[in-house]
Motif scaffolding. Sequence first.
Motif, PDB file in Angstrom:
ATOM      1  N   ALA A 116       6.670  -3.109  -1.157  1.00  0.00           N
ATOM      2  CA  ALA A 116       6.776  -4.446  -1.743  1.00  0.00           C
ATOM      3  C   ALA A 116       7.207  -5.482  -0.695  1.00  0.00           C
ATOM      4  N   LYS A 135      10.379   2.448   7.112  1.00  0.00           N
ATOM      5  CA  LYS A 135      10.071   1.427   6.109  1.00  0.00           C
ATOM      6  C   LYS A 135      10.731   0.129   6.554  1.00  0.00           C
ATOM      7  N   GLU A 184      12.738  10.659   6.308  1.00  0.00           N
ATOM      8  CA  GLU A 184      11.948  11.873   6.488  1.00  0.00           C
ATOM      9  C   GLU A 184      10.477  11.512   6.193  1.00  0.00           C
TER      10      GLU A 184
END
Length: 236
Positions: A116, A135, A184
């Motif tokens: 997002a 991320k 991970e």
Amino acid sequence: MESEMADEPVTAVAEEGEGETVAAPAAVGSSKTMERVAAAKKFIEDHYRAQMKNIQERKERRLNLEQQLASSQVPREEQINLIKDLERKETEYMRLKRHRICVDDFELLTIIGRGAFGEVRLCREKSSGNIYAMKKLKKSEMVVRGQVEHVRAERNLLAEVGSHCIVKLYYSFQDAEYLYLIMEYLPGGDMMTLLMRADTLTEDVACFYIAETVLAIESIHKHNYIHRDISRTTYF
Ligand SMILES: Nc1ncnc2c1ncn2[C@@H]1O[C@H](COP(=O)(O)OP(=O)(O)OP(=O)(O)O)[C@@H](O)[C@H]1O
């Protein structure tokens, strides 16, 4: 990231009488400010507790080595060298611990998804060669969409819950523009892709995934979190 603290004065100065200035009693901060005070207090306490523990452990390691050497046949000069060697390693270990991890510590590889607030990339840690999923979340987007607390909860949850059903978080850090979660890497793909590929799952396979799902949800409930986005794309 947020700056509410700046416009919430905790103490105020009140004007009274002829130019006389008296300090007003400290106002109680808003609940958000109090939460931050509590978080800062906990951070400082944890930090110093960890420091004391490290110092104690370091002393114990040295004492241990000295005792072993004292009851050994190792010549005195070599004993001194071994102790110096331990101290050198301890210093190097502390130096590595102090290193603040940042995006430059990773080699950025291919993009594996889009979230997002930004992309998810495969990356390689330069020092270890380990592969992770990075991320990247744009901070301004999170603030505009009012998702700061949700992302914070996601980060805390991943760091706290040690379950084989929940993706592991190895590092989190930020720069001026982005937050980074180093997780991970899960190469198997999500449940949606599996369903599109297999079309129908056999009963045994369905039982397996349902059981894993229940375990995953249970593990986060145990830590007092709720998952607000259970869907085929959040299972890998
Ligand atoms: N640890 C991981 N290993 C492999 N792929 C991942 C991993 N984390 C995320 N991805 C990929 O990146 C995509 C987006 O990640 P994620 O769902 O965590 O972002 P998000 O911001 O929560 O997205 P949304 O809010 O749209 O669900 C995933 O669908 C997946 O394809």
